[in-house]
Design an enzyme around this catalytic site. Structure first.
Site, PDB file in Angstrom:
ATOM      1  N   CYS A  59       7.577 -18.146   8.099  1.00 14.78           N
ATOM      2  CA  CYS A  59       6.551 -17.567   7.830  1.00 14.78           C
ATOM      3  C   CYS A  59       5.294 -17.661   8.829  1.00 14.78           C
ATOM      4  O   CYS A  59       5.167 -19.021   9.155  1.00 14.78           O
ATOM      5  CB  CYS A  59       5.958 -17.832   6.390  1.00 14.78           C
ATOM      6  SG  CYS A  59       4.306 -17.134   6.185  1.00 14.78           S
TER       7      CYS A  59
HETATM    8  N1  LIG Z   1       5.664 -13.597   0.809  1.00 14.62           N
HETATM    9  C1  LIG Z   1       5.097 -13.632   1.839  1.00 14.62           C
HETATM   10  O1  LIG Z   1       4.215 -14.570   2.255  1.00 14.62           O
HETATM   11  C2  LIG Z   1       5.463 -12.664   2.824  1.00 14.62           C
HETATM   12  C3  LIG Z   1       6.560 -11.892   2.529  1.00 14.62           C
HETATM   13  N2  LIG Z   1       7.008 -10.960   3.468  1.00 14.62           N
HETATM   14  C4  LIG Z   1       8.318 -10.372   3.552  1.00 14.62           C
HETATM   15  O2  LIG Z   1       8.596  -9.572   4.378  1.00 14.62           O
HETATM   16  C5  LIG Z   1       9.217  -8.399   3.934  1.00 14.62           C
HETATM   17  C6  LIG Z   1       8.291  -7.105   4.382  1.00 14.62           C
HETATM   18  O3  LIG Z   1       7.203  -6.926   3.796  1.00 14.62           O
HETATM   19  P1  LIG Z   1       6.260  -5.804   3.924  1.00 14.62           P
HETATM   20  O4  LIG Z   1       6.019  -5.774   5.497  1.00 14.62           O
HETATM   21  O5  LIG Z   1       5.178  -5.794   3.001  1.00 14.62           O
HETATM   22  O6  LIG Z   1       7.189  -4.702   3.445  1.00 14.62           O
HETATM   23  P2  LIG Z   1       7.119  -3.114   3.849  1.00 14.62           P
HETATM   24  O7  LIG Z   1       7.274  -2.860   5.207  1.00 14.62           O
HETATM   25  O8  LIG Z   1       8.243  -2.417   3.123  1.00 14.62           O
HETATM   26  O9  LIG Z   1       5.392  -2.533   3.375  1.00 14.62           O
HETATM   27  C7  LIG Z   1       5.486  -2.359   1.963  1.00 14.62           C
HETATM   28  C8  LIG Z   1       4.173  -1.340   2.142  1.00 14.62           C
HETATM   29  O10 LIG Z   1       2.984  -1.997   2.162  1.00 14.62           O
HETATM   30  C9  LIG Z   1       2.329  -1.594   3.266  1.00 14.62           C
HETATM   31  N3  LIG Z   1       1.526  -2.565   3.438  1.00 14.62           N
HETATM   32  C10 LIG Z   1       2.185  -3.965   3.867  1.00 14.62           C
HETATM   33  N4  LIG Z   1       1.274  -4.946   4.148  1.00 14.62           N
HETATM   34  C11 LIG Z   1       0.120  -4.398   4.022  1.00 14.62           C
HETATM   35  C12 LIG Z   1      -1.208  -4.938   3.898  1.00 14.62           C
HETATM   36  N5  LIG Z   1      -1.344  -6.272   4.229  1.00 14.62           N
HETATM   37  N6  LIG Z   1      -2.246  -4.134   3.483  1.00 14.62           N
HETATM   38  C13 LIG Z   1      -1.858  -2.701   3.029  1.00 14.62           C
HETATM   39  N7  LIG Z   1      -0.585  -2.296   3.305  1.00 14.62           N
HETATM   40  C14 LIG Z   1       0.433  -3.108   3.568  1.00 14.62           C
HETATM   41  C15 LIG Z   1       3.271  -1.155   4.255  1.00 14.62           C
HETATM   42  O11 LIG Z   1       2.652  -0.423   5.037  1.00 14.62           O
HETATM   43  P3  LIG Z   1       2.299  -0.607   6.683  1.00 14.62           P
HETATM   44  O12 LIG Z   1       3.555  -1.126   7.141  1.00 14.62           O
HETATM   45  O13 LIG Z   1       2.136   0.843   7.176  1.00 14.62           O
HETATM   46  O14 LIG Z   1       1.342  -1.339   6.580  1.00 14.62           O
HETATM   47  C16 LIG Z   1       4.406  -0.348   3.531  1.00 14.62           C
HETATM   48  O15 LIG Z   1       3.806   0.982   2.962  1.00 14.62           O
HETATM   49  C17 LIG Z   1       9.295  -8.403   2.247  1.00 14.62           C
HETATM   50  O16 LIG Z   1      10.631  -8.815   2.124  1.00 14.62           O
HETATM   51  C18 LIG Z   1       8.095  -9.468   2.216  1.00 14.62           C
HETATM   52  O17 LIG Z   1       8.517 -10.245   0.903  1.00 14.62           O
HETATM   53  C19 LIG Z   1       6.161 -10.545   4.417  1.00 14.62           C
HETATM   54  C20 LIG Z   1       5.031 -11.389   4.886  1.00 14.62           C
HETATM   55  C21 LIG Z   1       4.748 -12.269   3.782  1.00 14.62           C
HETATM   56  N1  LIG Z   2       5.051 -14.717   5.470  1.00 13.72           N
HETATM   57  C1  LIG Z   2       6.338 -14.362   5.531  1.00 13.72           C
HETATM   58  N2  LIG Z   2       6.964 -14.972   4.332  1.00 13.72           N
HETATM   59  C2  LIG Z   2       8.365 -14.635   4.361  1.00 13.72           C
HETATM   60  C3  LIG Z   2       8.912 -13.822   5.488  1.00 13.72           C
HETATM   61  N3  LIG Z   2      10.328 -13.707   5.046  1.00 13.72           N
HETATM   62  C4  LIG Z   2      10.351 -14.379   3.872  1.00 13.72           C
HETATM   63  N4  LIG Z   2       9.332 -14.908   3.523  1.00 13.72           N
HETATM   64  C5  LIG Z   2       8.760 -15.771   2.239  1.00 13.72           C
HETATM   65  O1  LIG Z   2       9.312 -16.983   2.490  1.00 13.72           O
HETATM   66  C6  LIG Z   2      10.133 -17.318   1.143  1.00 13.72           C
HETATM   67  C7  LIG Z   2      11.116 -18.307   1.435  1.00 13.72           C
HETATM   68  O2  LIG Z   2      10.155 -19.623   1.860  1.00 13.72           O
HETATM   69  P1  LIG Z   2      11.076 -20.983   2.117  1.00 13.72           P
HETATM   70  O3  LIG Z   2       9.899 -22.045   2.304  1.00 13.72           O
HETATM   71  O4  LIG Z   2      11.717 -21.390   1.019  1.00 13.72           O
HETATM   72  O5  LIG Z   2      11.919 -20.807   3.267  1.00 13.72           O
HETATM   73  C8  LIG Z   2      10.734 -16.133   0.758  1.00 13.72           C
HETATM   74  O6  LIG Z   2      11.174 -16.104  -0.413  1.00 13.72           O
HETATM   75  C9  LIG Z   2       9.519 -15.001   1.113  1.00 13.72           C
HETATM   76  O7  LIG Z   2       8.468 -15.113   0.056  1.00 13.72           O
HETATM   77  C10 LIG Z   2       8.249 -13.453   6.532  1.00 13.72           C
HETATM   78  O8  LIG Z   2       8.819 -12.700   7.537  1.00 13.72           O
HETATM   79  N5  LIG Z   2       6.951 -13.787   6.437  1.00 13.72           N
END
Ligand SMILES: NC(=O)C1=CN([C@@H]2O[C@H](COP(=O)(O)OP(=O)(O)OC[C@H]3O[C@@H](n4cnc5c(N)ncnc54)[C@H](OP(=O)(O)O)[C@@H]3O)[C@@H](O)[C@H]2O)C=CC1
Ligand SMILES: Nc1nc2c(ncn2[C@@H]2O[C@H](COP(=O)(O)O)[C@@H](O)[C@H]2O)c(=O)[nH]1
Length: 328
Positions: free
Chosen positions: A177
């Site tokens: 991340c």
């Molecule tokens: N656990 C974590 O810390 C994180 C996990 N991830 C993982 O990465 C993958 C992709 O995630 P994600 O980009 O959300 O998925 P998507 O690209 O499917 O986005 C989901 C929807 O939410 C909108 N969106 C996403 N982020 C925001 C935001 N910050 N504010 C407003 N709207 C938002 C997107 O629109 P638009 O793209 O136009 O903004 C889209 O419509 C997932 O599997 C997620 O779990 C990603 C980042 C952090």
């Molecule tokens: N900010 C982001 N978080 C992400 C992304 N892909 C996955 N994840 C999150 O990380 C955990 C796994 O964490 P780990 O420390 O066990 O390796 C996963 O379950 C998601 O919630 C990303 O691209 N950006």
């Protein structure tokens, strides 16, 4: 809400109580989560380099929880059908876009109700997730709905009130991340304290997601209120892990990449993840067995017999103790 006590996994140690069992094999690590009971409170992350259909089937057959990722959307209906044909539970991920709402309607029309559905977006405290929870509860009322990811008690309450059966906590603590660096936001660096705050507010189960670096972090997550723990990097280095195997100078690795990485997205847009190599660890069955044994030890140190006995132990804050020469 500004948290008053901030700490992470490496800052905490749990304090032992008198042992009440004769052997660690007596300690029961099983956990009830939704409609099923699982051997351990651990679920591989729903990421493309951590879980695939083959591993999902093996995990379901062997009493473990899994969440299939959502990055091959067109395979999901067939996946649910195949799991159900084999008498296994189905656990899938969805996003929040219109195409995902259409997919939920398709499942309802086909009469294919997955036992678990995880709504998986980066910033889960949003109206888009609340709308998806409502849709799932109306179209697939039999499904256990997990919603995330979130990092605050307010978010947990709002998603639970919208109908979520469990919430997933962790914004930015993952190994792949870069959210903290790219946006300045998240629970990276204080994930365990965030789990604690969220679990205190929760009336339903919480999944601690991200930041697990050692098996002992699983017991710490349970102590601070998690019912299930999602693990990515620590489970990505196995023979069964879907990431590619690479050998460099005689050492073997598996590929691991973030779900919001350029590699996953195929474009450099809203990138919040990176890719890396994880040392190869052999069979995942052996690692899951080791996690179970370590949890049995944790339960014995807690002076208990079952997993949730860990909830009641005292703890101390000892800054970065794990990093003081204890790496292995
Ligand atoms: N656990 C974590 O810390 C994180 C996990 N991830 C993982 O990465 C993958 C992709 O995630 P994600 O980009 O959300 O998925 P998507 O690209 O499917 O986005 C989901 C929807 O939410 C909108 N969106 C996403 N982020 C925001 C935001 N910050 N504010 C407003 N709207 C938002 C997107 O629109 P638009 O793209 O136009 O903004 C889209 O419509 C997932 O599997 C997620 O779990 C990603 C980042 C952090
Ligand atoms: N900010 C982001 N978080 C992400 C992304 N892909 C996955 N994840 C999150 O990380 C955990 C796994 O964490 P780990 O420390 O066990 O390796 C996963 O379950 C998601 O919630 C990303 O691209 N950006």
């Amino acid at each position: 809400m500004i948290p008053s006590e901030v700490f992470d996994y490496e800052d905490v140690q749990l304090i032992p109580n008198k042992c009440v069992i004769e052997s660690r094999s007596e300690a029961d690590t099983s956990v009830q989560f939704g409609p099923q009971t699982f051997k351990i409170p651990v679920v591989p992350a729903n990421m493309e380099t951590v879980i695939n259909e083959e591993l999902a089937q093996w995990l379901a057959e062997n009493g473990y929880f899994y969440v299939m990722h959502r990055f091959e959307p067109e395979r999901r209906l067939g996946f649910i059908e195949r799991m159900h044909e084999r008498g296994l539970y189905a656990s899938i991920s969805v996003g929040v876009k219109q195409s995902e709402h259409d997919f939920i309607d398709e499942l309802a029309a086909a009469g294919q109700v997955p036992e678990y559905v995880t709504i998986d977006i980066a910033h889960g405290h949003s109206d888009s997730v609340i709308r998806m929870i409502a849709h799932l509860k109306q179209a697939l009322p039999g499904a256990f709905v997990i919603a995330g990811n979130v990092g605050t008690p307010e978010a947990v309450r709002e998603l639970e009130n919208a109908g979520a059966d469990a919430t997933k906590v962790g914004i930015g603590p993952g190994k792949a991340c870069i959210t903290k660096l790219k946006t300045g936001f998240g629970t990276g660096g204080w994930q365990l304290a965030a789990v604690r705050l969220c679990a205190k507010a929760a009336r339903k189960p919480v999944i601690a997601d991200g930041g697990i670096r050692y098996n002992g972090d699983i017991a710490k997550s349970i102590r601070f209120g998690a019912t299930m723990v999602m693990v990515g990097s620590l489970l990505a280095g196995h023979e069964e892990s879907p990431g590619g195997k690479i050998t460099i100078e005689g050492k073997t690795y598996k590929q691991y990449w973030g779900s919001a990485s350029e590699k996953q997205k195929g474009a450099y847009r809203n990138v919040e993840g990176k890719q890396m190599l994880i040392p190869y660890r052999g069979s995942i069955a052996d690692t899951l067995q080791e996690i179970r044994q370590d949890l049995q030890s944790s339960i014995s140190y807690a002076g208990g017999q079952k997993l949730m006995d860990i909830r009641h132990v005292d703890y101390v804050i000892v800054n970065n103790s794990v990093l003081n020469g204890d790496n292995y």
